[in-house]
Design a protein around this motif. Sequence first.
Motif, PDB file in Angstrom:
ATOM      1  N   ILE A   1       0.840  -1.196   0.000  1.00 31.67           N
ATOM      2  CA  ILE A   1       0.000   0.000   0.000  1.00 31.67           C
ATOM      3  C   ILE A   1       0.878   1.250   0.000  1.00 31.67           C
ATOM      4  N   THR A   2       0.452   2.282  -0.726  1.00 32.45           N
ATOM      5  CA  THR A   2       1.229   3.516  -0.826  1.00 32.45           C
ATOM      6  C   THR A   2       0.392   4.710  -0.376  1.00 32.45           C
ATOM      7  N   LEU A   3       1.075   5.799  -0.040  1.00 36.32           N
ATOM      8  CA  LEU A   3       0.359   7.026   0.313  1.00 36.32           C
ATOM      9  C   LEU A   3      -0.444   7.537  -0.878  1.00 36.32           C
ATOM     10  N   GLY A   4       0.067   7.312  -2.085  1.00 33.58           N
ATOM     11  CA  GLY A   4      -0.659   7.729  -3.275  1.00 33.58           C
ATOM     12  C   GLY A   4      -1.992   7.012  -3.403  1.00 33.58           C
ATOM     13  N   GLU A   5      -2.004   5.707  -3.135  1.00 39.01           N
ATOM     14  CA  GLU A   5      -3.244   4.942  -3.214  1.00 39.01           C
ATOM     15  C   GLU A   5      -4.206   5.357  -2.101  1.00 39.01           C
ATOM     16  N   LEU A   6      -3.689   5.582  -0.904  1.00 32.22           N
ATOM     17  CA  LEU A   6      -4.548   6.028   0.196  1.00 32.22           C
ATOM     18  C   LEU A   6      -5.132   7.408  -0.100  1.00 32.22           C
ATOM     19  N   THR A   7      -4.346   8.272  -0.731  1.00 34.69           N
ATOM     20  CA  THR A   7      -4.847   9.593  -1.109  1.00 34.69           C
ATOM     21  C   THR A   7      -5.954   9.471  -2.147  1.00 34.69           C
ATOM     22  N   ARG A   8      -5.776   8.562  -3.103  1.00 32.49           N
ATOM     23  CA  ARG A   8      -6.811   8.341  -4.122  1.00 32.49           C
ATOM     24  C   ARG A   8      -8.111   7.869  -3.477  1.00 32.49           C
ATOM     25  N   ILE A   9      -8.006   6.940  -2.527  1.00 27.56           N
ATOM     26  CA  ILE A   9      -9.196   6.454  -1.826  1.00 27.56           C
ATOM     27  C   ILE A   9      -9.829   7.591  -1.024  1.00 27.56           C
ATOM     28  N   GLY A  10      -8.977   8.417  -0.400  1.00 26.78           N
ATOM     29  CA  GLY A  10      -9.488   9.562   0.354  1.00 26.78           C
ATOM     30  C   GLY A  10     -10.264  10.530  -0.523  1.00 26.78           C
ATOM     31  N   GLN A  11      -9.778  10.762  -1.742  1.00 28.92           N
ATOM     32  CA  GLN A  11     -10.487  11.642  -2.672  1.00 28.92           C
ATOM     33  C   GLN A  11     -11.848  11.060  -3.045  1.00 28.92           C
ATOM     34  N   GLN A  12     -11.902   9.751  -3.253  1.00 34.75           N
ATOM     35  CA  GLN A  12     -13.176   9.114  -3.587  1.00 34.75           C
ATOM     36  C   GLN A  12     -14.154   9.194  -2.420  1.00 34.75           C
ATOM     37  N   ILE A  13     -13.646   8.963  -1.208  1.00 33.44           N
ATOM     38  CA  ILE A  13     -14.508   9.063  -0.030  1.00 33.44           C
ATOM     39  C   ILE A  13     -15.040  10.487   0.119  1.00 33.44           C
ATOM     40  N   LYS A  14     -14.191  11.465  -0.164  1.00 32.10           N
ATOM     41  CA  LYS A  14     -14.624  12.861  -0.094  1.00 32.10           C
ATOM     42  C   LYS A  14     -15.780  13.121  -1.053  1.00 32.10           C
ATOM     43  N   GLN A  15     -15.676  12.597  -2.271  1.00 32.59           N
ATOM     44  CA  GLN A  15     -16.721  12.818  -3.268  1.00 32.59           C
ATOM     45  C   GLN A  15     -18.035  12.149  -2.881  1.00 32.59           C
ATOM     46  N   ILE A  16     -17.955  10.942  -2.310  1.00 32.73           N
ATOM     47  CA  ILE A  16     -19.169  10.166  -2.051  1.00 32.73           C
ATOM     48  C   ILE A  16     -19.751  10.436  -0.668  1.00 32.73           C
ATOM     49  N   PHE A  17     -18.894  10.530   0.353  1.00 36.08           N
ATOM     50  CA  PHE A  17     -19.391  10.683   1.722  1.00 36.08           C
ATOM     51  C   PHE A  17     -19.199  12.095   2.289  1.00 36.08           C
ATOM     52  N   GLY A  18     -18.343  12.898   1.664  1.00 32.14           N
ATOM     53  CA  GLY A  18     -18.096  14.237   2.189  1.00 32.14           C
ATOM     54  C   GLY A  18     -18.970  15.314   1.585  1.00 32.14           C
ATOM     55  N   ALA A  19     -19.673  14.991   0.490  1.00 37.50           N
ATOM     56  CA  ALA A  19     -20.498  15.994  -0.190  1.00 37.50           C
ATOM     57  C   ALA A  19     -21.716  16.378   0.650  1.00 37.50           C
ATOM     58  N   ASN A  20     -22.230  17.581   0.387  1.00 38.17           N
ATOM     59  CA  ASN A  20     -23.463  18.062   1.034  1.00 38.17           C
ATOM     60  C   ASN A  20     -23.382  18.007   2.562  1.00 38.17           C
ATOM     61  N   SER A  21     -22.268  18.491   3.093  1.00 41.06           N
ATOM     62  CA  SER A  21     -22.050  18.575   4.547  1.00 41.06           C
ATOM     63  C   SER A  21     -21.925  17.214   5.216  1.00 41.06           C
ATOM     64  N   GLY A  22     -21.690  16.173   4.438  1.00 44.46           N
ATOM     65  CA  GLY A  22     -21.463  14.856   5.019  1.00 44.46           C
ATOM     66  C   GLY A  22     -22.671  13.940   4.921  1.00 44.46           C
ATOM     67  N   TYR A  23     -22.417  12.707   4.521  1.00 39.90           N
ATOM     68  CA  TYR A  23     -23.483  11.706   4.403  1.00 39.90           C
ATOM     69  C   TYR A  23     -24.106  11.443   5.775  1.00 39.90           C
ATOM     70  N   VAL A  24     -25.428  11.392   5.826  1.00 37.02           N
ATOM     71  CA  VAL A  24     -26.139  11.132   7.076  1.00 37.02           C
ATOM     72  C   VAL A  24     -26.655   9.698   7.077  1.00 37.02           C
ATOM     73  N   TRP A  25     -26.213   8.951   8.053  1.00 38.41           N
ATOM     74  CA  TRP A  25     -26.616   7.553   8.235  1.00 38.41           C
ATOM     75  C   TRP A  25     -27.699   7.517   9.309  1.00 38.41           C
ATOM     76  N   GLN A  26     -28.869   7.039   8.952  1.00 42.22           N
ATOM     77  CA  GLN A  26     -29.979   6.936   9.898  1.00 42.22           C
ATOM     78  C   GLN A  26     -29.902   5.578  10.599  1.00 42.22           C
ATOM     79  N   LYS A  27     -29.233   5.563  11.736  1.00 41.29           N
ATOM     80  CA  LYS A  27     -29.095   4.314  12.477  1.00 41.29           C
ATOM     81  C   LYS A  27     -30.431   3.924  13.102  1.00 41.29           C
ATOM     82  N   GLY A  28     -30.689   2.632  13.143  1.00 41.82           N
ATOM     83  CA  GLY A  28     -31.946   2.142  13.696  1.00 41.82           C
ATOM     84  C   GLY A  28     -31.748   0.863  14.477  1.00 41.82           C
ATOM     85  N   LYS A  29     -32.795   0.083  14.584  1.00 46.89           N
ATOM     86  CA  LYS A  29     -32.783  -1.104  15.436  1.00 46.89           C
ATOM     87  C   LYS A  29     -32.609  -2.404  14.658  1.00 46.89           C
TER      88      LYS A  29
END
Length: 234
Positions: A94-122
Motif C-alpha cells: 500500500i502507498t500514500l498515493g493509493e490512500l490519497t486516491r481512496i481519500g479523494q473518492q470518499i470525499k466525493q461520495i461521503f463528504g459531499a453536502n455537509s457529510g453523508y447522514v446515516w440513519q441508524k436504527g434497530k
Amino acid sequence: MSKKIILKGTTEQLKPVITQILAIHQMLEGLDLGAGSDRDSEAYPERRYRPQIRLHFLQDTDFDKRSNAPGYHGERRVPGRLTWRLMNETSETITLGELTRIGQQIKQIFGANSGYVWQKGKEIYTYADWDKGYQMQILARSASQAQDLVSKILSLQGHTPTWKYMTKGENLDQPSRYPETPVTKLILGKSVTMPKTRPNVEVRFAYADARIHKLLEPVVIYDRTNKKVGALVR
C-alpha cells in the motif's frame, strides 16, 4: 464449559453462519454494532493483515442532551463506524498515493453536502463478501438505506453489490428490547440517564482513516471536520 463453537461445511455455507454468530455475540455483549470489529479477521485469517479502511460517523452537536453536561449524566454523542479491507494490498504494497486516491473518492461520495447522514436504527443488516474484504454490520431503519450504504462503499473499489450476501436480523419485540424512552438510574444521589441500545439516531460522516499492520497509529486519509492533524485529503 467450553467457549468453542465447532462448525462444519463449505466456505460458502459457513460465511453467513459465522457472520450471524459474530452479530449475536456483539448483541449479547452489548457492543455497538455500528462501531466496527476486528473479530472478522480472526474468523477469516487471510484478511488479518490487509489494510483496513474505516469510515467514522458522529451525531451532530445539536443533539438532545437533556442536560448541560451529557458526559456527567451518562449521555454521549452517538458514533458510527463502517470498515472493510483492501484484499489486493498488504502493509508492504500500500502507498500514500493509493490512500490519497481512496481519500479523494470518499470525499466525493461521503463528504459531499455537509457529510453523508446515516440513519441508524434497530434492525441489523449484514453484508459479507469476505473474498473482496467486506464484512459490514449496519444498524438501519430500512433495508433501502442499508443497501445504499453498501452500494456507496463498494463503489469506492469499483465493486457491485451481490445481494445474496446481505442478511437481516431483527428482534421480534424491538420496543421492549431497545426502548426509545431513556432509562435512568440513581448513582451517587443523582439521576443518571443510561445510554440507549440501538437508538433511532442520525449520525453524520466525519472522517476516514486506514489501519496498516505494524503501524501504531491509523493514517487519516480524509477529514471533513478539519480537526485531524496530517490528513491526506481535506
